[in-house]
Design an enzyme around this catalytic site. Structure first.
Site, PDB file in Angstrom:
ATOM      1  CE1 TYR A   4      -3.590   2.479   0.918  1.00  0.00           C
ATOM      2  CE2 TYR A   4      -2.052   3.346   2.579  1.00  0.00           C
ATOM      3  CZ  TYR A   4      -3.295   3.403   1.972  1.00  0.00           C
ATOM      4  OH  TYR A   4      -4.049   4.662   1.971  1.00  0.00           O
ATOM      5  CE  LYS A  63      -2.922   5.995  -0.752  1.00  0.00           C
ATOM      6  NZ  LYS A  63      -4.009   6.767  -1.461  1.00  0.00           N
TER       7      LYS A  63
END
Length: 216
Positions: free
Chosen positions: A125, A129
C-alpha cells in the site's frame, strides 16, 4: 477571493471527499465546483456540476475537466479491491486525472496520500502511494500539494475491522504521540478536508508534502 475560479473534485463520495465537498461549495474561493466520479453526489447546489466517469475515459472528456484547482480524494483498500484494484485506483486513476486536468490548464493539484508513503516501503500500500507521489511530481504542476494523513477517523461506507479497532485505541495512543511523532496521530476526515482547503489558499510553487496536523 476569486469567485470565478473552478475546482474539480474526484472522490466526492469517499470518506474525505464527503467532508470536502460542502467546504468547497461554501467557499468564496470558487464560483464553480465540478465533481467527477461513477455516481453523482447527493448534494444539489447552484455551483455544483457532476461529471460521470469511470476514470478510464479521462482524455476523451476534454474541456469538461478544465479547472483551476484539482482535489483528488480517490482511494481504496487491498481488502476491497485486491492488489490490482488498489494499484488502479490509488495510482493509475490519480495520475490519469492529474495529467488530463493539467492538459486543460489546471494550475494546482491537491491529493490525499498516506503517512509512510515510499517507493521503498515493505508495505505494498505504501509503495503504491509512494509511486503515485513520484508520478505526480514528474508531471510538472505549477503547484502540487501532497497531504499524508495517518489513520483516518470517521464513518466509512465499508467495514474495516483493523481500522475500527485502531480507532477505539486512538484516545489512548494519541497523547503519547507528541513532537515529531504527532504526524502519526489518528486524524478525522473533517480535519483532512479542512487542511486541503487551507493549503489551496497558500501560494506555494512546486511540489510540497504535508503531514498533519498542518504547522503554521
Amino acid at each position: 477571493m476569486n469567485e470565478t475560479k473552478t475546482a474539480l473534485l474526484a472522490g466526492a463520495t469517499g470518506a474525505v471527499g464527503q467532508k470536502l465537498l460542502p467546504l468547497l461549495l461554501a467557499s468564496p474561493d470558487y464560483g464553480r465546483i465540478k465533481v467527477i466520479g461513477r455516481r453523482p453526489p447527493a448534494q444539489r447546489h447552484p455551483k455544483l456540476e457532476a461529471i460521470s466517469s469511470d476514470f478510464g475515459d479521462l482524455p476523451a472528456l476534454g474541456a469538461s475537466l478544465a479547472a483551476d484547482d484539482v482535489y483528488c480524494c480517490l482511494g481504496t483498500t487491498q481488502g476491497k479491491a485486491g492488489r490490482d484494484g488498489l494499484e488502479r485506483v490509488d495510482h493509475d486513476y490519480v495520475l490519469a486525472l492529474a495529467a488530463a486536468a493539467l492538459a486543460q490548464g489546471a494550475r494546482q493539484f491537491l491529493v490525499v496520500s498516506a503517512i509512510g508513503a515510499s517507493v521503498h516501503s515493505p508495505s505494498f500500500y505504501s509503495r503504491v502511494k509512494g509511486r503515485m507521489e513520484q508520478g505526480l511530481a514528474a508531471l510538472g504542476y505549477p503547484s502540487l500539494r501532497i497531504v499524508q494523513p495517518s489513520l483516518l477517523l470517521g464513518e466509512r461506507d465499508e467495514h474495516r475491522p483493523g481500522e475500527a479497532f485502531a480507532q477505539k485505541l486512538s484516545p489512548l495512543l494519541s497523547p503519547l504521540l507528541a513532537g515529531p511523532l504527532a504526524k502519526y496521530r489518528p486524524i478525522t476526515t473533517q480535519a483532512v478536508a479542512e487542511a486541503l482547503l487551507t493549503l489551496s489558499r497558500r501560494p506555494y510553487q512546486g511540489t510540497r508534502i504535508h503531514t498533519l496536523p498542518l504547522r503554521g
